[in-house]
Write a protein that holds these residues in place. Structure first.
Motif, PDB file in Angstrom:
ATOM      1  N   ALA A 266      30.442  48.698  39.657  1.00  0.00           N
ATOM      2  CA  ALA A 266      30.188  47.258  39.549  1.00  0.00           C
ATOM      3  C   ALA A 266      30.847  46.532  40.707  1.00  0.00           C
ATOM      4  O   ALA A 266      32.025  46.717  40.998  1.00  0.00           O
ATOM      5  CB  ALA A 266      30.720  46.721  38.221  1.00  0.00           C
ATOM      6  N   GLY A 267      30.070  45.688  41.392  1.00  0.00           N
ATOM      7  CA  GLY A 267      30.597  44.948  42.523  1.00  0.00           C
ATOM      8  C   GLY A 267      30.562  45.734  43.815  1.00  0.00           C
ATOM      9  O   GLY A 267      30.931  45.240  44.864  1.00  0.00           O
ATOM     10  N   ASP A 268      30.125  47.006  43.772  1.00  0.00           N
ATOM     11  CA  ASP A 268      30.053  47.840  44.951  1.00  0.00           C
ATOM     12  C   ASP A 268      28.628  48.358  45.065  1.00  0.00           C
ATOM     13  O   ASP A 268      27.862  48.321  44.119  1.00  0.00           O
ATOM     14  CB  ASP A 268      31.041  49.007  44.830  1.00  0.00           C
ATOM     15  N   THR A 269      28.265  48.856  46.222  1.00  0.00           N
ATOM     16  CA  THR A 269      26.907  49.361  46.397  1.00  0.00           C
ATOM     17  C   THR A 269      26.898  50.813  46.827  1.00  0.00           C
ATOM     18  O   THR A 269      25.977  51.274  47.479  1.00  0.00           O
ATOM     19  CB  THR A 269      26.157  48.528  47.452  1.00  0.00           C
ATOM     20  N   SER A 270      27.928  51.571  46.468  1.00  0.00           N
ATOM     21  CA  SER A 270      27.956  52.984  46.826  1.00  0.00           C
ATOM     22  C   SER A 270      28.546  53.797  45.708  1.00  0.00           C
ATOM     23  O   SER A 270      29.443  53.349  45.008  1.00  0.00           O
ATOM     24  CB  SER A 270      28.778  53.198  48.106  1.00  0.00           C
ATOM     25  N   ALA A 271      28.037  55.006  45.520  1.00  0.00           N
ATOM     26  CA  ALA A 271      28.586  55.901  44.507  1.00  0.00           C
ATOM     27  C   ALA A 271      29.898  56.470  45.007  1.00  0.00           C
ATOM     28  O   ALA A 271      30.124  56.621  46.198  1.00  0.00           O
ATOM     29  CB  ALA A 271      27.599  57.027  44.238  1.00  0.00           C
ATOM     30  N   SER A 272      30.803  56.808  44.086  1.00  0.00           N
ATOM     31  CA  SER A 272      32.114  57.303  44.474  1.00  0.00           C
ATOM     32  C   SER A 272      32.282  58.784  44.191  1.00  0.00           C
ATOM     33  O   SER A 272      33.372  59.305  44.307  1.00  0.00           O
ATOM     34  CB  SER A 272      33.200  56.512  43.725  1.00  0.00           C
ATOM     35  N   THR A 273      31.208  59.452  43.828  1.00  0.00           N
ATOM     36  CA  THR A 273      31.335  60.867  43.539  1.00  0.00           C
ATOM     37  C   THR A 273      31.550  61.660  44.813  1.00  0.00           C
ATOM     38  O   THR A 273      31.073  61.308  45.884  1.00  0.00           O
ATOM     39  CB  THR A 273      30.080  61.391  42.838  1.00  0.00           C
ATOM     40  N   THR A 274      32.300  62.750  44.708  1.00  0.00           N
ATOM     41  CA  THR A 274      32.571  63.630  45.830  1.00  0.00           C
ATOM     42  C   THR A 274      31.752  64.895  45.661  1.00  0.00           C
ATOM     43  O   THR A 274      31.652  65.441  44.569  1.00  0.00           O
ATOM     44  CB  THR A 274      34.071  63.979  45.882  1.00  0.00           C
ATOM     45  N   ALA A 275      31.161  65.380  46.763  1.00  0.00           N
ATOM     46  CA  ALA A 275      30.331  66.573  46.698  1.00  0.00           C
ATOM     47  C   ALA A 275      31.159  67.748  46.198  1.00  0.00           C
ATOM     48  O   ALA A 275      32.325  67.923  46.565  1.00  0.00           O
ATOM     49  CB  ALA A 275      29.760  66.878  48.076  1.00  0.00           C
ATOM     50  N   ILE A 276      30.538  68.583  45.362  1.00  0.00           N
ATOM     51  CA  ILE A 276      31.285  69.670  44.749  1.00  0.00           C
ATOM     52  C   ILE A 276      31.725  70.699  45.778  1.00  0.00           C
ATOM     53  O   ILE A 276      32.760  71.357  45.604  1.00  0.00           O
ATOM     54  CB  ILE A 276      30.460  70.320  43.627  1.00  0.00           C
ATOM     55  N   ASP A 277      30.988  70.844  46.900  1.00  0.00           N
ATOM     56  CA  ASP A 277      31.423  71.796  47.913  1.00  0.00           C
ATOM     57  C   ASP A 277      32.707  71.325  48.591  1.00  0.00           C
ATOM     58  O   ASP A 277      33.545  72.136  48.998  1.00  0.00           O
ATOM     59  CB  ASP A 277      30.319  72.051  48.938  1.00  0.00           C
ATOM     60  N   VAL A 278      32.896  70.007  48.699  1.00  0.00           N
ATOM     61  CA  VAL A 278      34.153  69.478  49.239  1.00  0.00           C
ATOM     62  C   VAL A 278      35.305  69.770  48.280  1.00  0.00           C
ATOM     63  O   VAL A 278      36.405  70.136  48.696  1.00  0.00           O
ATOM     64  CB  VAL A 278      34.034  67.963  49.503  1.00  0.00           C
ATOM     65  N   ILE A 279      35.045  69.604  46.980  1.00  0.00           N
ATOM     66  CA  ILE A 279      36.074  69.899  45.980  1.00  0.00           C
ATOM     67  C   ILE A 279      36.448  71.376  46.025  1.00  0.00           C
ATOM     68  O   ILE A 279      37.632  71.739  45.983  1.00  0.00           O
ATOM     69  CB  ILE A 279      35.583  69.499  44.582  1.00  0.00           C
TER      70      ILE A 279
END
Length: 363
Positions: A266-279
């Motif tokens: 809310a109030g932002d225009t981008s998802a904050s999920t991190t790619a699982i390969d980075v994890i």
């Protein structure tokens, strides 16, 4: 593992971006029946639970497999309506066999396997058996709901619509009025980005878990199952969701147009999920006793390679190899001070790792 969507025949005008009140209502119900997935929304869940008639919440539990670990495909419309009533009317227009399949074999948007070979539970004995087995695993109330749907689809459909309308009146209507502007704004941003920067760039901004193949003719979504579908001339729909965060849902079942519901803040225009390969890369970087020792030193302050080699009785080349792995994983940064290169540990990246991993697993 991934869900692949062939978009080779999809024109730019056939990529739809729009908020959906029905999809967001289903996400709200998911919050209520599975609050552990959404610690950041605990306050909202507690407030709704305290102010909502207990009987309404109990009715949601009877059919919890519609919105707990999976999401019924009919709740993520390929052609979103302006109002919830419009989308419920579209659901009412489905024939009984398709509606019952969507209600009882809710696996397109979840982790359960999608039985493409099965027909509707109304006419396919094996499909009916699978639906009852899944319900039985959840409890007698869920099994009773399935048997009710199978025995009297018209009454079950009327009851489901009434349940969703009651939820809208009890807690969702006012919430939707607050969320809709942010969701509509995000949909416009993604639409404009597709037009100006192309599909790969739009998907990069949408979520790190959504990419394309090299030819940009296939959308690939990181999920816990391997599946594929074709968008064809019907196109593909993207539904922004605040309440659905961190889940990334993909409709890919036969007879349904592809839909991706993606998380936004809310109030932002981008998802904050991190790619699982980075994890995975970051977990690997810390899965070594030497690198953990180096991290313990660096989190306390900047050090050179020579400092670290002396502190841990290692050779400089050995330290350099381990620092390279930590740096590639995003844990450390380097800067030059005169003729020396010093390394600093990013505590924020490390602190985010646990939350990023939970979000990726729940996606």
């Amino acid at each position: 593992m991934s869900v692949s969507i062939d978009v080779s025949r999809v024109g730019t005008e056939d990529y739809r971006f729009s908020p959906s009140p029905l999809a967001e209502l289903a996400s709200a119900i998911h919050l209520l029946v599975e609050p552990a997935h959404h610690p950041a929304q605990q306050g909202w869940v507690a407030a709704v639970a305290a102010s909502t008639e207990p009987h309404l919440l109990e009715r949601l539990i009877d059919a919890d497999f519609l919105w707990r670990t999976s999401r019924a495909d009919m709740f993520l419309p390929a052609h979103p309506g302006t109002e919830l009533a419009d989308e419920l009317d579209a659901v009412d227009a489905l024939d009984d066999e398709l509606w019952v399949s969507a209600a009882l074999l809710t696996s397109s948007c979840g982790t359960l396997p999608l039985h493409r070979e099965l027909g509707s539970p109304l006419v396919d004995a094996r499909a009916r058996e699978v639906a009852r087995e899944r319900a039985l695993a959840r409890g007698p109330r869920q099994l009773a709901f399935v048997d009710f749907v199978l025995s009297d689809p018209p009454r079950a459909r009327a009851m489901m619509r009434q349940l969703l309308e009651d939820c809208d009146s009890a807690f969702f209507g006012e919430l939707w009025r607050r969320l809709r502007p942010a969701l509509a704004a995000d949909a416009r941003v993604k639409h404009d980005l597709l037009a100006t920067a192309g599909l790969p760039r739009m998907l990069e901004v949408l979520s790190p878990a959504v990419t394309t193949d090299k030819a940009a003719t296939r959308i690939v979504v990181d999920k816990l199952q391997d599946a594929s579908t074709t968008a064809g001339e019907a196109g593909i729909t993207f539904l922004p969701s605040v309440l659905g965060h961190p889940h990334l849902l993909v409709v890919h079942a036969p007879k349904w147009s592809p839909v991706i519901q993606y998380p936004v803040t809310a109030g932002d225009t981008s998802a904050s999920t991190t790619a699982i390969d980075v994890i995975e890369q970051r977990l690997h970087a810390l899965d070594n006793p030497i690198r953990l020792r180096l991290a313990r030193s660096l989190i306390r302050g900047p050090h050179t390679t020579a400092d670290l080699a002396e502190a841990w009785h290692l050779s400089a080349p050995e330290v350099s190899r381990h620092l390279a792995i930590l740096r590639e994983a995003g844990f450390i940064t380097s800067s030059r001070r005169g003729r020396y290169v010093v390394y600093t540990f990013d505590a924020i990246v490390a602190a985010r790792l646990g939350q990023d991993m939970i979000e990726a697993l729940l996606r």
